[in-house]
Enzyme design. Structure first.
Site, mmCIF file in Angstrom:
data_model
loop_
_atom_site.group_PDB
_atom_site.id
_atom_site.type_symbol
_atom_site.label_atom_id
_atom_site.label_comp_id
_atom_site.label_asym_id
_atom_site.label_seq_id
_atom_site.Cartn_x
_atom_site.Cartn_y
_atom_site.Cartn_z
ATOM 1 N N HIS A 132 0.808 -1.226 0.000
ATOM 2 C CA HIS A 132 0.000 0.000 0.000
ATOM 3 C C HIS A 132 0.839 1.275 0.000
ATOM 4 O O HIS A 132 0.294 2.369 -0.165
ATOM 5 C CB HIS A 132 -0.921 0.039 1.221
ATOM 6 N N HIS A 177 -6.702 -6.828 -0.469
ATOM 7 C CA HIS A 177 -6.786 -5.382 -0.714
ATOM 8 C C HIS A 177 -5.999 -5.017 -1.974
ATOM 9 O O HIS A 177 -4.999 -5.672 -2.302
ATOM 10 C CB HIS A 177 -6.212 -4.612 0.482
ATOM 11 N N ASP A 210 -5.318 -12.405 3.458
ATOM 12 C CA ASP A 210 -6.543 -11.877 4.043
ATOM 13 C C ASP A 210 -7.790 -12.112 3.185
ATOM 14 O O ASP A 210 -8.886 -11.675 3.548
ATOM 15 C CB ASP A 210 -6.393 -10.392 4.409
HETATM 16 ZN ZN LIG Z 1 -4.572 -6.859 2.742
#
Ligand SMILES: [Zn+2]
Length: 308
Positions: free
Chosen positions: A122, A161, A243
């Site tokens: 990220h 994500h 995740d």
């Molecule tokens: Zn993640």
């Protein structure tokens, strides 16, 4: 050949506030799950600033240094925190990935897993976010291109994500194909199919909430694997986040441990076909401690089977 496990005790010294999902125990659970496996165990060196600066400006490093607290914790944003040990941990995380590249390129290891934290995918050019301080995998990709002179590399990011940081850092890098699958909608909100990079080198694969592993398998088979084969990378990086697991508290996909193993096996098969099996995997997310440990063990088993 053998699979290398690269990590460092400093990665346990990045301490997040109580109740934070990206916690020290994640790495402890992982190392316990891997402790009896036949791996080449390597202590990560510190990453070099020169390697980091292929992706981030010097000011990013300076900003992190000046944010580092002497005691306690400092919040860089609502999610991303630094403790006194965080910068060393972040440098080890970068060093683990570049060391993994070195070992796989030299043939000391067939493939490698970097068990590191903080994660990296990220972190944007000048913006740490989402628990991430440096773009570990993007830095590794640039290192493979610039230091080892590879002509093409690929990054496959299966964290639930969006790998917005990796996308940002490699947006204009025609020699890097980035394939990232993500639950959508989900934080950070980016990762639309229409985002394709400066050279049609980014492949965003949104996945609807509540879908299971069969949908992932179909999506990777129809879209990701053909793009990967057509691009012919000389090394495949994996941003290995766990995740998307059905037990994970931060997202809503329903992948099983076996789905992570399948995906790893398929990526290793492609690597065998096109780049002598060269795979460098680095830990990203995964927040249910037991599911994380089990899924990482399955991922590493698949790497070990491929390098045997
Ligand atoms: Zn993640």
């Amino acid at each position: 050949m053998i699979t290398a496990l690269i990590t460092h005790p400093d990665c346990l010294e990045h301490v997040t506030p109580a109740g934070h999902p990206e916690q020290v125990a994640r790495l402890e659970y992982i190392l316990r799950a891997l402790k009896d496996k036949d791996l080449q165990r390597i202590k990560a060196p510190m990453g070099s600033e020169d390697d980091i600066m292929r992706c981030h400006p010097a000011s990013h490093i300076t900003d992190l240094r000046s944010a580092l607290p002497n005691v306690g914790s400092r919040a860089l944003d609502a999610d991303t925190h630094m403790s006194p040990g965080s910068l060393d941990a972040a440098f080890r995380a970068v060093g683990a990935v570049t060391k993994a590249v070195d070992m796989v390129m030299s043939g000391e290891a067939g493939n490698a897993f970097a068990a590191i934290r903080p994660p990296g995918h990220h972190c944007e050019t000048s913006t740490p976010m989402g628990f991430c301080l440096f773009g570990n995998v993007a830095i590794g990709a640039k290192y493979a291109l610039e230091h080892h002179g590879l002509k093409r590399v690929a990054v496959v990011d299966f964290d639930v994500h969006h790998g917005n940081g990796t996308q940002d850092l490699l947006w204009n890098e025609a020699r890097a194909l980035v394939i990232t699958s993500q639950q959508m909608p989900l934080w950070p909100g980016t990762g639309e199919r229409s985002d394709k990079g400066g050279h049609d080198n980014i492949v965003n694969l949104p996945i609807p909430p509540e879908s299971a592993g069969d949908q992932m398998r179909a999506l990777y088979t129809s879209e990701a694997f053909p793009r990967l084969r057509a691009f012919k990378p000389e090394m495949i990086f994996i941003s290995a986040g766990f995740d998307a697991h059905q037990d994970d508290p931060l997202a809503n996909l329903n992948w099983s441990t076996d789905d992570f193993k399948w995906l790893t096996q398929e990526l290793c098969k492609i690597a065998d076909e096109i780049c002598d099996g060269r795979v460098v995997s680095a830990l990203e997310g995964g927040y249910d401690l037991d599911a994380l440990a089990e899924a990482v063990a399955a991922h590493v088993d698949a790497l070990m089977e491929a390098s045997a």
